[in-house]
Write an enzyme that holds these catalytic residues in place. Structure first.
Site, PDB file in Angstrom:
ATOM      1  N   HIS A 139      -8.368  -7.447   5.178  1.00 31.79           N
ATOM      2  CA  HIS A 139      -7.930  -6.103   5.577  1.00 31.79           C
ATOM      3  C   HIS A 139      -8.519  -5.058   4.634  1.00 31.79           C
ATOM      4  O   HIS A 139      -9.105  -4.067   5.073  1.00 31.79           O
ATOM      5  CB  HIS A 139      -6.400  -6.000   5.536  1.00 31.79           C
ATOM      6  CG  HIS A 139      -5.912  -4.583   5.616  1.00 31.79           C
ATOM      7  ND1 HIS A 139      -5.737  -3.910   6.813  1.00 31.79           N
ATOM      8  CD2 HIS A 139      -5.623  -3.676   4.645  1.00 31.79           C
ATOM      9  CE1 HIS A 139      -5.351  -2.660   6.562  1.00 31.79           C
ATOM     10  NE2 HIS A 139      -5.273  -2.489   5.254  1.00 31.79           N
ATOM     11  N   HIS A 144     -11.111  -1.176   4.742  1.00 28.18           N
ATOM     12  CA  HIS A 144     -11.134   0.053   3.932  1.00 28.18           C
ATOM     13  C   HIS A 144     -12.462   0.345   3.238  1.00 28.18           C
ATOM     14  O   HIS A 144     -12.824   1.502   3.055  1.00 28.18           O
ATOM     15  CB  HIS A 144     -10.068  -0.035   2.830  1.00 28.18           C
ATOM     16  CG  HIS A 144      -8.681   0.196   3.311  1.00 28.18           C
ATOM     17  ND1 HIS A 144      -8.187   1.445   3.640  1.00 28.18           N
ATOM     18  CD2 HIS A 144      -7.656  -0.663   3.511  1.00 28.18           C
ATOM     19  CE1 HIS A 144      -6.919   1.331   4.027  1.00 28.18           C
ATOM     20  NE2 HIS A 144      -6.572   0.066   3.968  1.00 28.18           N
ATOM     21  N   GLU A 185      -5.174   4.461   7.710  1.00 29.29           N
ATOM     22  CA  GLU A 185      -4.870   3.132   8.273  1.00 29.29           C
ATOM     23  C   GLU A 185      -5.087   3.084   9.789  1.00 29.29           C
ATOM     24  O   GLU A 185      -5.615   2.103  10.298  1.00 29.29           O
ATOM     25  CB  GLU A 185      -3.420   2.741   7.950  1.00 29.29           C
ATOM     26  CG  GLU A 185      -3.156   2.440   6.492  1.00 29.29           C
ATOM     27  CD  GLU A 185      -3.888   1.191   5.956  1.00 29.29           C
ATOM     28  OE1 GLU A 185      -3.799   0.934   4.765  1.00 29.29           O
ATOM     29  OE2 GLU A 185      -4.572   0.485   6.744  1.00 29.29           O
ATOM     30  N   SER A 204      -9.612  -3.679  11.159  1.00 32.18           N
ATOM     31  CA  SER A 204      -9.518  -5.076  10.676  1.00 32.18           C
ATOM     32  C   SER A 204      -8.655  -5.925  11.598  1.00 32.18           C
ATOM     33  O   SER A 204      -8.380  -7.091  11.297  1.00 32.18           O
ATOM     34  CB  SER A 204      -8.933  -5.090   9.259  1.00 32.18           C
ATOM     35  OG  SER A 204      -7.645  -4.483   9.260  1.00 32.18           O
TER      36      SER A 204
HETATM   37  N1  HBI Z   1      -0.883  -1.212  -2.728  1.00 36.14           N
HETATM   38  N2  HBI Z   1      -2.582  -2.783  -3.040  1.00 36.14           N
HETATM   39  C1  HBI Z   1      -2.046  -1.761  -2.321  1.00 36.14           C
HETATM   40  N3  HBI Z   1      -2.667  -1.329  -1.200  1.00 36.14           N
HETATM   41  C2  HBI Z   1      -2.154  -0.318  -0.452  1.00 36.14           C
HETATM   42  O1  HBI Z   1      -2.753   0.075   0.569  1.00 36.14           O
HETATM   43  C3  HBI Z   1      -0.947   0.290  -0.843  1.00 36.14           C
HETATM   44  C4  HBI Z   1      -0.329  -0.178  -2.015  1.00 36.14           C
HETATM   45  N4  HBI Z   1       0.817   0.382  -2.426  1.00 36.14           N
HETATM   46  C5  HBI Z   1       1.433   1.506  -1.752  1.00 36.14           C
HETATM   47  C6  HBI Z   1       0.734   1.872  -0.491  1.00 36.14           C
HETATM   48  N5  HBI Z   1      -0.400   1.312  -0.115  1.00 36.14           N
HETATM   49  C7  HBI Z   1       1.353   2.898   0.427  1.00 36.14           C
HETATM   50  O2  HBI Z   1       2.697   3.158   0.059  1.00 36.14           O
HETATM   51  C8  HBI Z   1       0.597   4.221   0.408  1.00 36.14           C
HETATM   52  O3  HBI Z   1       1.162   5.076   1.375  1.00 36.14           O
HETATM   53  C9  HBI Z   1       0.729   4.825  -0.934  1.00 36.14           C
HETATM   54 FE    FE Z   2      -4.691  -0.710   4.218  1.00 40.66          FE
END
Ligand code: HBI
Ligand code: FE
Length: 287
Positions: A139, A144, A185, A204
């Site tokens: 993913h 991304h 997303e 993804s």
């Molecule tokens: N942590 N590793 C990772 N990847 C993410 O996409 C991610 C996260 N922590 C918080 C988060 N996304 C979401 O809460 C965002 O909206 C910040």
């Molecule tokens: Fe993501």
């Protein structure tokens, strides 16, 4: 410092990754990509996911994504992050960093603000081939990373990280996470030849890529910051609403101003259900 794994969103279950790894997880939640730990089955899963997903892209993924995908490098096995970073850093000053899984919001936003994209370094099991609840390396890498090679989108992602730290200080992370959800997303973009996906969660997913771009079921509304940040989202089913932009320049320009007045206006508004439709919504029609 005891690293408390992040449990965020509606999920109660503990996250999956190993957040200790014998002390190898840094205070900023980054860790070395444990390349030797990948099994032949892991590489096989990555390769099968990559082959299936890349075959679906024409006519469904945006042009910028398709153009950047080869920059991920190897498709027959899990790429080494150092290998990707040699190309990525030259392109936009970004680098991917390994993390054990989902991390708390402030470390997440801090990494983005410093042009470091956190990539979960484990991959789903073969049994989870079609669906996984928590983002895994496929993913994060496939969904991304390609658009981080696009300079305008890469600048937007850094601004999003800086904005996230600001939102945290204003207790507005929930509203901002809706914008993240419906753009980074699950965002759609309107090209001259029709609607295409740019959101990582769509790009993804084999099922949602067709659904989001082609199905008559969901509604598609032109992105409007207040409208989008009021709109709740679904974390375990296809989206009922997708928000649409006309270009990454538009997304960057739209989100450049300080959001403080927006958060103030939002605090006086009711959140909207994921399938809400308002008279003032500008719809993007399937052509
Ligand atoms: N942590 N590793 C990772 N990847 C993410 O996409 C991610 C996260 N922590 C918080 C988060 N996304 C979401 O809460 C965002 O909206 C910040
Ligand atoms: Fe993501």
């Amino acid at each position: 410092m005891a690293i408390e794994p992040a449990v965020y969103g509606a999920s109660e279950r503990p996250p999956r990754g190993d957040y200790v790894r014998g002390g190898q997880v840094a205070p900023d939640y980054t860790c070395p990509q444990n390349y030797a730990a990948y099994t032949a089955a892991d590489h096989e899963t990555y390769s099968r996911l990559y082959q299936r997903q890349s075959a679906l892209l024409p006519g469904l993924a945006c042009d910028e994504f398709i153009a950047a995908l080869p920059s991920l490098g190897s498709s027959s096995q899990i790429p080494r992050f150092d290998d990707i970073n040699e190309r990525l850093y030259k392109a936009t000053g970004w680098e991917v960093v390994a993390v054990p899984g989902l991390i708390p919001e402030v470390p997440f936003f801090t990494l983005l603000a410093n042009r470091k994209f956190p990539v979960t370094d484990w991959i789903r099991t073969p049994e989870e081939f079609d669906y996984i609840v928590e983002p895994d390396i496929f993913h994060d890498l496939f969904g991304h990373v390609p658009l981080l090679f696009n300079p305008v989108f890469a600048d937007h992602m850094q601004a999003y990280g800086a904005g996230g730290l600001k939102a945290h200080s204003l207790s507005a992370c929930e509203q901002l996470s809706r914008l993240y959800w419906y753009t980074i997303e699950f965002g759609l973009i309107r090209q001259a030849n029709g609607l295409r996906a740019y959101g990582a969660g769509i790009l993804s997913s084999s099922g949602e890529l067709v659904h989001a771009v082609r199905s008559p079921e969901p509604q598609r509304i032109m992105l409007d910051l207040l409208r989008t940040m009021r709109t709740r989202y679904k974390i375990d089913s296809y989206q009922q609403t997708y928000f649409v932009i006309d270009s990454f320049h538009q997304l960057f320009d739209m989100t450049a101003p300080d959001f403080t007045p927006l958060y103030a206006a939002l605090s006086a508004m009711q959140p909207l259900a994921a399938d809400a439709l308002l008279p003032e919504d500008k719809l993007a029609l399937l052509n």
